[in-house]
Motif scaffolding. Structure first.
Motif, short mmCIF file in Angstrom:
data_model
loop_
_atom_site.label_atom_id
_atom_site.label_comp_id
_atom_site.label_asym_id
_atom_site.label_seq_id
_atom_site.Cartn_x
_atom_site.Cartn_y
_atom_site.Cartn_z
N UNK A 5 -4.38 5.12 -0.03
CA UNK A 5 -3.24 4.28 -0.63
C UNK A 5 -3.77 3.46 -1.66
N UNK A 6 -2.82 3.11 -2.62
CA UNK A 6 -3.23 2.33 -3.50
C UNK A 6 -2.37 0.84 -3.51
N UNK A 7 -3.23 -0.13 -3.78
CA UNK A 7 -2.68 -1.46 -3.92
C UNK A 7 -3.00 -2.10 -5.00
N UNK A 8 -2.26 -3.29 -5.61
CA UNK A 8 -2.62 -3.86 -6.64
C UNK A 8 -3.72 -4.81 -6.58
N UNK A 10 0.85 -1.25 -0.07
CA UNK A 10 0.03 -0.04 0.00
C UNK A 10 0.99 1.41 -0.02
N UNK A 11 0.76 2.08 -0.98
CA UNK A 11 1.65 3.32 -1.09
C UNK A 11 0.64 4.56 -1.47
N UNK A 12 0.99 5.75 -1.25
CA UNK A 12 0.12 6.87 -1.50
C UNK A 12 0.39 7.44 -2.95
N UNK A 44 -7.70 2.84 -1.09
CA UNK A 44 -8.62 2.61 0.33
C UNK A 44 -7.94 3.76 1.21
N UNK A 45 -8.45 3.79 2.57
CA UNK A 45 -7.94 4.85 3.34
C UNK A 45 -6.77 4.32 3.90
N UNK A 80 -8.74 16.01 9.48
CA UNK A 80 -8.74 15.83 8.04
C UNK A 80 -9.02 14.16 7.70
N UNK A 81 -9.39 14.01 6.60
CA UNK A 81 -9.50 12.68 5.97
C UNK A 81 -8.16 11.74 6.11
#
Length: 252
Positions: free
Chosen positions: A91-94, A42-44, A75-76, A86-87
């Motif tokens: 992060x993004x994952x495969x 998971x990476x922003x 996902x958060x 703040x929200x």
């Protein structure tokens, strides 16, 4: 691919080289995004952009395309301990599907590295000779499958589509106003051919010889099109050499 070729994919993105299409550059950048997500989890978007030397707008464009294609999920971010106002960042994952395809990149990148070595040491002529040699066995198998196809180019195109489908190309042929059209919905070497179009040119020459007439490649998966499309004009059957094949680039 855990070798020098794979490590080179983690270098900051650069502008496309002369003659390289934007779509090919996009594919290469998305491959690097995939490699980073595979290695880091998971990476922003900010972390990905910093690693690849891309602006926030550029990395968002690639991530939006990968989200639409079902290659990544957003996902958060999980925050342990005290969280500020703040929200949380996304992060993004495969996805599982994208992760499952990563194994094939190992062989694709090895093939690309091998062709780069051939190009450095033997020049473009050596790459062309290699590409021609690679499709020779395919041509022999397809020719055997087309023995009863007759001399009509369109009938031969239909027989060739069946032979190519058996080889994994998911091909079909159809009649259009100006002749015929051979479509290949899958390309086993698209990732490599994006950098070495000699592979596409050698394949187009094979199609020309097998159908027995001049053909025109209108689109290729390797250069960002959804389907490899070859136009087959209606004309008397005659054997063509590779030099008479016309390839029309549709780079975007």
């Amino acid at each position: 691919m855990k070798n020098a070729a794979a490590l080179s994919r983690l270098q900051p993105a650069v502008a496309p080289a002369a003659g390289q299409s934007a779509s090919v550059a996009d594919l290469s950048t998305r491959d690097r995004v995939t490699q980073l997500l595979l290695e880091r989890g998971a990476t922003t978007a900010g972390q990905l952009g910093s690693a690849l030397g891309l602006s926030p707008a550029a990395i968002r464009r690639h991530l939006d395309a990968m989200l639409a294609d079902g290659d990544v999920l957003a996902r958060d971010q999980t925050i342990r301990g005290h969280r500020g106002r703040g929200r949380p960042a996304k992060v993004f994952v495969l996805t599982d599907a994208a992760r499952g395809r990563c194994g094939t990149h190992h062989y694709d990148n090895m093939a690309t590295a091998a062709l780069r070595w051939i190009a450095r040491n033997g020049g473009s002529t050596a790459v062309e000779a290699f590409a021609t040699d690679q499709v020779a066995a395919l041509e022999t198998r397809c020719q055997a499958a087309m023995e009863d196809a007759g001399d009509d180019p369109l009938a031969r195109a239909e027989a060739l589509a069946g032979a190519l489908t058996a080889e994994g190309y998911a091909a079909n042929a159809s009649t259009i106003a100006s002749g015929g059209q051979l479509c290949q919905h899958h390309c086993p070497v698209a990732h490599v051919a994006a950098e070495f179009p000699q592979l596409c040119e050698a394949e187009t020459a094979v199609i020309s010889r097998l159908v027995g007439t001049h053909v025109q490649r209108l689109a290729t998966i390797a250069h960002g099109d959804g389907v490899c499309t070859t136009h087959i004009p209606t004309q008397p059957r005659r054997v063509q050499s590779a030099k008479t094949v016309t390839t029309v680039r549709t780079d975007r």
